[in-house]
Design a protein around this motif. Structure first.
Motif, PDB file in Angstrom:
ATOM      1  N   ASP A 164       0.859  -1.184   0.000  1.00 47.32           N
ATOM      2  CA  ASP A 164       0.000   0.000   0.000  1.00 47.32           C
ATOM      3  C   ASP A 164       0.892   1.229   0.000  1.00 47.32           C
ATOM      4  O   ASP A 164       2.082   1.157   0.312  1.00 47.32           O
ATOM      5  CB  ASP A 164      -0.929   0.006   1.214  1.00 47.32           C
ATOM      6  CG  ASP A 164      -2.202   0.827   0.985  1.00 47.32           C
ATOM      7  OD1 ASP A 164      -2.213   1.630   0.026  1.00 47.32           O
ATOM      8  OD2 ASP A 164      -3.157   0.668   1.762  1.00 47.32           O
ATOM      9  N   ASP A 179       0.713  10.404   0.056  1.00 50.41           N
ATOM     10  CA  ASP A 179      -0.201  10.885  -0.977  1.00 50.41           C
ATOM     11  C   ASP A 179       0.571  11.857  -1.859  1.00 50.41           C
ATOM     12  O   ASP A 179       0.946  12.942  -1.423  1.00 50.41           O
ATOM     13  CB  ASP A 179      -1.402  11.571  -0.327  1.00 50.41           C
ATOM     14  CG  ASP A 179      -2.409  12.070  -1.339  1.00 50.41           C
ATOM     15  OD1 ASP A 179      -2.177  11.891  -2.561  1.00 50.41           O
ATOM     16  OD2 ASP A 179      -3.433  12.637  -0.917  1.00 50.41           O
ATOM     17  N   THR A 233      -0.308   9.030   4.261  1.00 51.98           N
ATOM     18  CA  THR A 233      -1.616   8.374   4.182  1.00 51.98           C
ATOM     19  C   THR A 233      -1.972   7.762   5.544  1.00 51.98           C
ATOM     20  O   THR A 233      -1.128   7.655   6.437  1.00 51.98           O
ATOM     21  CB  THR A 233      -1.604   7.264   3.120  1.00 51.98           C
ATOM     22  OG1 THR A 233      -0.674   6.255   3.519  1.00 51.98           O
ATOM     23  CG2 THR A 233      -1.203   7.827   1.763  1.00 51.98           C
ATOM     24  N   ASP A 234      -3.234   7.368   5.677  1.00 49.20           N
ATOM     25  CA  ASP A 234      -3.642   6.693   6.916  1.00 49.20           C
ATOM     26  C   ASP A 234      -2.838   5.412   7.117  1.00 49.20           C
ATOM     27  O   ASP A 234      -2.464   5.085   8.253  1.00 49.20           O
ATOM     28  CB  ASP A 234      -5.140   6.367   6.858  1.00 49.20           C
ATOM     29  CG  ASP A 234      -6.004   7.626   6.902  1.00 49.20           C
ATOM     30  OD1 ASP A 234      -5.496   8.685   7.344  1.00 49.20           O
ATOM     31  OD2 ASP A 234      -7.184   7.551   6.506  1.00 49.20           O
ATOM     32  N   PHE A 235      -2.567   4.716   6.022  1.00 47.33           N
ATOM     33  CA  PHE A 235      -1.762   3.498   6.114  1.00 47.33           C
ATOM     34  C   PHE A 235      -0.354   3.832   6.610  1.00 47.33           C
ATOM     35  O   PHE A 235       0.206   3.132   7.456  1.00 47.33           O
ATOM     36  CB  PHE A 235      -1.697   2.830   4.733  1.00 47.33           C
ATOM     37  CG  PHE A 235      -0.878   1.563   4.706  1.00 47.33           C
ATOM     38  CD1 PHE A 235      -1.335   0.402   5.305  1.00 47.33           C
ATOM     39  CD2 PHE A 235       0.359   1.538   4.068  1.00 47.33           C
ATOM     40  CE1 PHE A 235      -0.579  -0.755   5.275  1.00 47.33           C
ATOM     41  CE2 PHE A 235       1.123   0.381   4.029  1.00 47.33           C
ATOM     42  CZ  PHE A 235       0.650  -0.777   4.637  1.00 47.33           C
ATOM     43  N   LEU A 284       0.524   6.451   8.461  1.00 49.68           N
ATOM     44  CA  LEU A 284       0.465   6.831   9.875  1.00 49.68           C
ATOM     45  C   LEU A 284       0.338   5.613  10.773  1.00 49.68           C
ATOM     46  O   LEU A 284       0.869   5.600  11.885  1.00 49.68           O
ATOM     47  CB  LEU A 284      -0.715   7.776  10.100  1.00 49.68           C
ATOM     48  CG  LEU A 284      -0.557   9.199   9.543  1.00 49.68           C
ATOM     49  CD1 LEU A 284      -1.853   9.974   9.719  1.00 49.68           C
ATOM     50  CD2 LEU A 284       0.597   9.921  10.239  1.00 49.68           C
ATOM     51  N   LEU A 285      -0.370   4.578  10.294  1.00 48.19           N
ATOM     52  CA  LEU A 285      -0.525   3.366  11.079  1.00 48.19           C
ATOM     53  C   LEU A 285       0.808   2.647  11.276  1.00 48.19           C
ATOM     54  O   LEU A 285       1.107   2.135  12.350  1.00 48.19           O
ATOM     55  CB  LEU A 285      -1.528   2.437  10.395  1.00 48.19           C
ATOM     56  CG  LEU A 285      -1.790   1.082  11.075  1.00 48.19           C
ATOM     57  CD1 LEU A 285      -2.455   1.296  12.433  1.00 48.19           C
ATOM     58  CD2 LEU A 285      -2.656   0.196  10.200  1.00 48.19           C
TER      59      LEU A 285
END
Length: 345
Positions: free
Chosen positions: A46, A50, A59-61, A63-64
């Protein structure tokens, strides 16, 4: 893939909010940093950033994964620190007398490198060398023992200020025959009786090089051991030397300065005296010389015995009298200390 390098690129880009600044921080080109991040995205399946915006946006991914990536890098850094400490602690500490010459100690260190046994030398007084072996802070050490049954015997003598012709030679170079004469002078033997204060005219047969009683004999910390202190005191009394003529010195440098200035004589080894340009005469009483036994820390499995090659190097460093042929052969063959001691009787 070098996962750590790729994670460093990813975390730096997040921290700096810029691919170019992240590349500068890591000291790499920006295209290489971009490729590493792209490879990381492919590896995890992924996107992490961005790229549709003008500024870098995580991206949220991304940050995770960020806290886990930082944790991996932190653990890797701690692992490097532990490995570095382990390498440094693998250096075996060797306790030696404080009057060894730097060149001789350098040869000890080089010999350790050649034998794949990293060594660090520590100049310590006799009692600290004993305690260092006992508590394991030293792997090896030279221990003071009476010379009669010592593995290594080191002649002691009296250093004194160089004669005027020797001092001028240092600037102008010796005249023919002076070098040989100076060598003979340095190798002369002196007895404590020679240091008795003269009463009136010199008696027939008394040595011409007798020194005045006002010049003290200084002893260094290396010779402040019970057996030598007792023997030296008794020998001085038998020789009729005034009480207090033999006295402890302060620092080694101060004692040497007093000696070179002609205000004292110094009880020391020949290599130490020569290294600093002093005259030297050996004590005729061999029972007053130094004795050393090489010792190893019994509490350390990595230093159970003293290697023979190390004994030979330490012997040279302290100016030990040359061993017999058997001792030389054992040291050259790399035998351990017990075999070397047995060969010397």
């Amino acid at each position: 893939m070098d996962l750590l390098a790729h994670l460093e690129a990813y975390v730096a880009a997040v921290d700096e909010a810029s691919f170019s600044r992240a590349a500068d921080r890591l000291g790499i080109a920006q295209p290489l940093l971009s490729r590493r991040i792209k490879t990381l995205e492919t590896h995890f399946g992924d996107v992490l950033f961005d790229r549709s915006r003008r500024q870098v946006a995580v991206t949220d991914f991304g940050l995770l994964l960020l806290p886990y990536a930082k944790d991996v890098l932190d653990r890797a850094q701690r692992l490097r620190q532990v490995a570095r400490s382990a390498r440094q602690s693998a250096i075996r500490a060797v306790g030696v007398p404080a009057d060894c010459g730097p060149a001789a100690l350098a040869r000890v260190i080089r010999a350790g490198t050649e034998h794949e046994l990293p060594l660090g030398v520590h100049e310590l007084p006799p009692d600290e060398r004993v305690s260092g072996l006992a508590d394991g802070t030293l792997a090896y050490a030279l221990l003071r023992v009476p010379p009669g049954n010592a593995a290594l015997r080191v002649p002691l003598g009296l250093a004194s200020a160089p004669s005027p012709e020797v001092s001028s030679d240092a600037l102008e170079g010796p005249l023919p025959g002076q070098a040989a004469a100076r060598t003979r002078a340095r190798r002369r033997v002196i007895h404590l009786e020679d240091l008795r204060p003269a009463r009136g005219r010199r008696a027939a047969g008394e040595r011409a090089d007798a020194r005045p009683a006002s010049v003290p004999i200084l002893t260094t910390a290396e010779d402040h051991v019970p057996y030598l202190r007792d023997r030296l005191g008794r020998a001085a009394a038998r020789a009729g030397l005034p009480e207090g003529l033999i006295r402890p010195a302060g620092s080694l440098a101060t004692a040497l300065a007093e000696t070179l200035a002609g205000r004292a004589t110094l009880l020391c080894t020949e290599p130490f005296a020569r290294q600093h340009g002093a005259d030297w005469a050996a004590l005729g009483d061999a029972s007053l010389h130094r004795g050393y036994d090489p010792g190893a820390a019994r509490r350390r499995a990595d230093a159970a015995e003293v290697p023979g090659w190390l004994v030979a190097q330490l012997a040279a460093a302290v100016g030990a009298a040359p061993p017999g042929p058997a001792g030389v052969r054992d040291a050259a063959a790399g035998e351990h200390a017990p075999a070397l001691l047995a060969a010397r009787g």
